[in-house]
Write a protein that holds these residues in place. Structure first.
Motif, PDB file in Angstrom:
ATOM      1  N   GLY A  68      -5.804   4.021   2.308  1.00  0.00           N
ATOM      2  CA  GLY A  68      -7.182   3.942   2.775  1.00  0.00           C
ATOM      3  C   GLY A  68      -7.475   2.530   3.265  1.00  0.00           C
ATOM      4  N   THR A  69      -8.642   2.347   3.833  1.00  0.00           N
ATOM      5  CA  THR A  69      -9.000   1.026   4.345  1.00  0.00           C
ATOM      6  C   THR A  69      -9.084  -0.004   3.220  1.00  0.00           C
ATOM      7  OG1 THR A  69     -11.325   1.692   4.328  1.00  0.00           O
ATOM      8  CG2 THR A  69     -10.168   1.824   6.431  1.00  0.00           C
ATOM      9  N   ASP A  70      -9.422   0.443   1.997  1.00  0.00           N
ATOM     10  CA  ASP A  70      -9.489  -0.487   0.866  1.00  0.00           C
ATOM     11  C   ASP A  70      -8.128  -1.129   0.609  1.00  0.00           C
ATOM     12  OD1 ASP A  70      -8.591   2.081   0.105  1.00  0.00           O
ATOM     13  OD2 ASP A  70      -9.314   1.870  -1.943  1.00  0.00           O
ATOM     14  N   HIS A  71      -7.060  -0.347   0.726  1.00  0.00           N
ATOM     15  CA  HIS A  71      -5.714  -0.897   0.544  1.00  0.00           C
ATOM     16  C   HIS A  71      -5.254  -1.671   1.782  1.00  0.00           C
ATOM     17  CE1 HIS A  71      -5.564   2.172  -2.722  1.00  0.00           C
ATOM     18  NE2 HIS A  71      -5.074   1.125  -3.338  1.00  0.00           N
ATOM     19  N   PHE A  72      -5.697  -1.241   2.932  1.00  0.00           N
ATOM     20  CA  PHE A  72      -5.333  -1.937   4.168  1.00  0.00           C
ATOM     21  C   PHE A  72      -5.816  -3.387   4.149  1.00  0.00           C
ATOM     22  CE2 PHE A  72      -6.855  -3.199   8.444  1.00  0.00           C
ATOM     23  CZ  PHE A  72      -5.621  -3.380   9.055  1.00  0.00           C
ATOM     24  N   ILE A  73      -7.054  -3.598   3.711  1.00  0.00           N
ATOM     25  CA  ILE A  73      -7.596  -4.959   3.743  1.00  0.00           C
ATOM     26  C   ILE A  73      -6.957  -5.872   2.696  1.00  0.00           C
ATOM     27  CG2 ILE A  73      -9.773  -4.307   4.833  1.00  0.00           C
ATOM     28  CD1 ILE A  73     -11.114  -4.408   2.110  1.00  0.00           C
ATOM     29  N   SER A  74      -6.280  -5.303   1.692  1.00  0.00           N
ATOM     30  CA  SER A  74      -5.588  -6.139   0.700  1.00  0.00           C
ATOM     31  C   SER A  74      -4.067  -6.074   0.872  1.00  0.00           C
ATOM     32  CB  SER A  74      -5.970  -5.696  -0.717  1.00  0.00           C
ATOM     33  OG  SER A  74      -5.481  -4.389  -0.977  1.00  0.00           O
ATOM     34  N   PHE A  75      -3.607  -5.521   1.974  1.00  0.00           N
ATOM     35  CA  PHE A  75      -2.174  -5.284   2.184  1.00  0.00           C
ATOM     36  C   PHE A  75      -1.346  -6.566   2.060  1.00  0.00           C
ATOM     37  CE2 PHE A  75       1.691  -4.484   4.645  1.00  0.00           C
ATOM     38  CZ  PHE A  75       2.081  -3.245   4.137  1.00  0.00           C
ATOM     39  N   ASP A  76      -1.858  -7.676   2.492  1.00  0.00           N
ATOM     40  CA  ASP A  76      -1.099  -8.932   2.438  1.00  0.00           C
ATOM     41  C   ASP A  76      -0.821  -9.389   1.006  1.00  0.00           C
ATOM     42  OD1 ASP A  76      -3.852  -9.451   2.103  1.00  0.00           O
ATOM     43  OD2 ASP A  76      -3.629 -11.514   2.816  1.00  0.00           O
ATOM     44  N   LYS A  77      -1.500  -8.812   0.013  1.00  0.00           N
ATOM     45  CA  LYS A  77      -1.281  -9.146  -1.395  1.00  0.00           C
ATOM     46  C   LYS A  77      -0.197  -8.273  -2.033  1.00  0.00           C
ATOM     47  CE  LYS A  77      -5.999 -10.759  -2.278  1.00  0.00           C
ATOM     48  NZ  LYS A  77      -6.563 -10.679  -0.949  1.00  0.00           N
ATOM     49  N   TRP A  78       0.267  -7.257  -1.330  1.00  0.00           N
ATOM     50  CA  TRP A  78       1.259  -6.348  -1.879  1.00  0.00           C
ATOM     51  C   TRP A  78       2.609  -7.048  -2.011  1.00  0.00           C
ATOM     52  CZ3 TRP A  78       0.924  -0.645   0.057  1.00  0.00           C
ATOM     53  CH2 TRP A  78      -0.396  -0.195  -0.044  1.00  0.00           C
ATOM     54  N   LYS A  79       3.385  -6.652  -3.000  1.00  0.00           N
ATOM     55  CA  LYS A  79       4.725  -7.203  -3.187  1.00  0.00           C
ATOM     56  C   LYS A  79       5.573  -6.889  -1.952  1.00  0.00           C
ATOM     57  CE  LYS A  79       8.807  -7.009  -6.070  1.00  0.00           C
ATOM     58  NZ  LYS A  79       9.535  -6.284  -7.104  1.00  0.00           N
ATOM     59  N   ASN A  80       6.219  -7.911  -1.407  1.00  0.00           N
ATOM     60  CA  ASN A  80       7.095  -7.778  -0.233  1.00  0.00           C
ATOM     61  C   ASN A  80       6.387  -7.132   0.954  1.00  0.00           C
ATOM     62  OD1 ASN A  80       9.279  -8.926  -1.665  1.00  0.00           O
ATOM     63  ND2 ASN A  80       9.838  -6.934  -2.484  1.00  0.00           N
ATOM     64  N   ALA A  81       5.129  -7.475   1.148  1.00  0.00           N
ATOM     65  CA  ALA A  81       4.337  -6.881   2.231  1.00  0.00           C
ATOM     66  C   ALA A  81       5.026  -7.035   3.580  1.00  0.00           C
ATOM     67  CB  ALA A  81       2.945  -7.508   2.272  1.00  0.00           C
ATOM     68  N   ASP A  82       5.710  -8.149   3.783  1.00  0.00           N
ATOM     69  CA  ASP A  82       6.373  -8.408   5.063  1.00  0.00           C
ATOM     70  C   ASP A  82       7.577  -7.496   5.310  1.00  0.00           C
ATOM     71  OD1 ASP A  82       7.551  -9.758   2.870  1.00  0.00           O
ATOM     72  OD2 ASP A  82       8.568 -11.169   4.205  1.00  0.00           O
ATOM     73  N   LYS A  83       8.081  -6.832   4.259  1.00  0.00           N
ATOM     74  CA  LYS A  83       9.252  -5.965   4.401  1.00  0.00           C
ATOM     75  C   LYS A  83       8.914  -4.473   4.336  1.00  0.00           C
ATOM     76  CE  LYS A  83      12.227  -9.456   2.462  1.00  0.00           C
ATOM     77  NZ  LYS A  83      12.695 -10.004   1.219  1.00  0.00           N
ATOM     78  N   LEU A  84       7.687  -4.154   3.984  1.00  0.00           N
ATOM     79  CA  LEU A  84       7.311  -2.749   3.776  1.00  0.00           C
ATOM     80  C   LEU A  84       7.417  -1.916   5.052  1.00  0.00           C
ATOM     81  CD1 LEU A  84       4.323  -3.157   1.319  1.00  0.00           C
ATOM     82  CD2 LEU A  84       6.537  -2.102   0.835  1.00  0.00           C
ATOM     83  N   HIS A  85       7.108  -2.510   6.194  1.00  0.00           N
ATOM     84  CA  HIS A  85       7.152  -1.752   7.450  1.00  0.00           C
ATOM     85  C   HIS A  85       8.576  -1.369   7.856  1.00  0.00           C
ATOM     86  CE1 HIS A  85       2.894  -2.054   8.275  1.00  0.00           C
ATOM     87  NE2 HIS A  85       2.941  -3.327   7.971  1.00  0.00           N
ATOM     88  N   GLU A  86       9.569  -1.987   7.242  1.00  0.00           N
ATOM     89  CA  GLU A  86      10.959  -1.608   7.487  1.00  0.00           C
ATOM     90  C   GLU A  86      11.305  -0.297   6.778  1.00  0.00           C
ATOM     91  OE1 GLU A  86      13.320  -4.924   6.177  1.00  0.00           O
ATOM     92  OE2 GLU A  86      12.183  -6.333   7.411  1.00  0.00           O
ATOM     93  N   LEU A  87      10.525   0.035   5.750  1.00  0.00           N
ATOM     94  CA  LEU A  87      10.811   1.211   4.935  1.00  0.00           C
ATOM     95  C   LEU A  87       9.986   2.435   5.319  1.00  0.00           C
ATOM     96  CD1 LEU A  87      10.952  -0.636   1.490  1.00  0.00           C
ATOM     97  CD2 LEU A  87      12.901   0.185   2.841  1.00  0.00           C
ATOM     98  N   ALA A  88       8.795   2.207   5.863  1.00  0.00           N
ATOM     99  CA  ALA A  88       7.907   3.321   6.201  1.00  0.00           C
ATOM    100  C   ALA A  88       6.885   2.876   7.236  1.00  0.00           C
ATOM    101  CB  ALA A  88       7.183   3.829   4.954  1.00  0.00           C
ATOM    102  N   LYS A  89       6.277   3.868   7.862  1.00  0.00           N
ATOM    103  CA  LYS A  89       5.145   3.626   8.754  1.00  0.00           C
ATOM    104  C   LYS A  89       3.896   3.772   7.893  1.00  0.00           C
ATOM    105  CE  LYS A  89       7.823   5.568  12.459  1.00  0.00           C
ATOM    106  NZ  LYS A  89       8.070   6.673  13.353  1.00  0.00           N
ATOM    107  N   PHE A  90       2.991   2.812   8.014  1.00  0.00           N
ATOM    108  CA  PHE A  90       1.790   2.835   7.186  1.00  0.00           C
ATOM    109  C   PHE A  90       0.630   3.419   7.975  1.00  0.00           C
ATOM    110  CE2 PHE A  90       4.428   0.426   4.541  1.00  0.00           C
ATOM    111  CZ  PHE A  90       3.892   0.498   3.270  1.00  0.00           C
ATOM    112  N   THR A  91       0.071   4.504   7.428  1.00  0.00           N
ATOM    113  CA  THR A  91      -1.032   5.206   8.056  1.00  0.00           C
ATOM    114  C   THR A  91      -2.318   4.881   7.309  1.00  0.00           C
ATOM    115  OG1 THR A  91       0.453   6.990   8.679  1.00  0.00           O
ATOM    116  CG2 THR A  91      -1.900   7.469   8.712  1.00  0.00           C
ATOM    117  N   VAL A  92      -3.278   4.339   8.035  1.00  0.00           N
ATOM    118  CA  VAL A  92      -4.562   3.951   7.444  1.00  0.00           C
ATOM    119  C   VAL A  92      -5.581   5.037   7.765  1.00  0.00           C
ATOM    120  CG1 VAL A  92      -6.366   2.202   7.369  1.00  0.00           C
ATOM    121  CG2 VAL A  92      -3.987   1.516   7.795  1.00  0.00           C
ATOM    122  N   LEU A  93      -6.121   5.654   6.719  1.00  0.00           N
ATOM    123  CA  LEU A  93      -7.160   6.665   6.892  1.00  0.00           C
ATOM    124  C   LEU A  93      -8.478   5.941   7.088  1.00  0.00           C
ATOM    125  CD1 LEU A  93      -6.228   9.295   4.172  1.00  0.00           C
ATOM    126  CD2 LEU A  93      -5.475   9.124   6.540  1.00  0.00           C
TER     127      LEU A  93
END
Length: 187
Positions: free
Chosen positions: A104-129
């Motif tokens: 959701g948008t709540d997680h999208f706006i805090s995405f940069d705080k996620w562990k290994n945020a810079d590598k997550l897009h290599e594993l999946a496509k992130f869909t923001v509702l």
């Protein structure tokens, strides 16, 4: 195959959760949605009911959705599991498939705080509702999906059960019955 991944505490699962994964299934023309209940969310307090109760409620809620499957990877770890670890596991399990992680948008706006945020897009496509075209600047590599979001809160449900206020309309009937039968959230 195109596989959606939908994580959460689901304490309890409610109509908002079901609407989110069903609308994403339709909107992205997915083949399957994997629902991953957390053991403990790194950004939230400990869940109010046990892992087994949350899992039982989730099974009841999705039993009529043949495109939905529950994966207990995070609960099985019995420790805090980050999205990065879950996606590594799912990438190994589904090496040839496209994974779409639903947030959701709540997680999208805090995405940069996620562990290994810079590598997550290599594993999946992130869909923001996106809830009614909110004013968030969702750009690639994120996928923005405008959906009709059903606003329901697990916290509200727990509070209403505790005060014996009506909640039946906020969740599948089977989940409501389970909560009443097991006397969850009453204290």
């Amino acid at each position: 195959m195109k596989i959606g991944v939908f994580g959460g505490t689901f304490d309890p699962v409610h109509n908002g959760h079901i609407n989110a994964f069903a609308e994403t299934y339709i909107g992205l023309e997915l083949d399957q949605v994997i629902i991953v209940p957390t053991f403990t969310s790194p950004l939230k307090k400990q869940a109010g009911s046990s892992d087994s109760h949350r899992l039982n409620m989730l099974k009841l809620a999705v039993e009529n959705y043949d495109f939905a499957e529950i994966d207990t990877f995070e609960i099985d770890q019995q420790e805090v599991t980050y999205t990065f670890d879950t996606l590594k596991y799912l990438r190994e399990k589904y090496p040839d498939d496209d994974l779409y992680f639903i947030i959701g948008t709540d997680h999208f706006i805090s995405f940069d705080k996620w562990k290994n945020a810079d590598k997550l897009h290599e594993l999946a496509k992130f869909t923001v509702l996106d809830r009614n075209d909110e004013l968030y600047n969702v750009k690639p590599p994120f996928i923005k999906l405008n959906t009709n979001i059903v606003e329901v809160s697990s916290t509200l449900i727990r509070e209403r059960v505790k005060t014996n206020t009506e909640v039946r309309h906020l969740m599948p009937e089977e989940v409501y019955g389970y909560i009443k039968e097991q006397r969850l959230y009453e204290t």
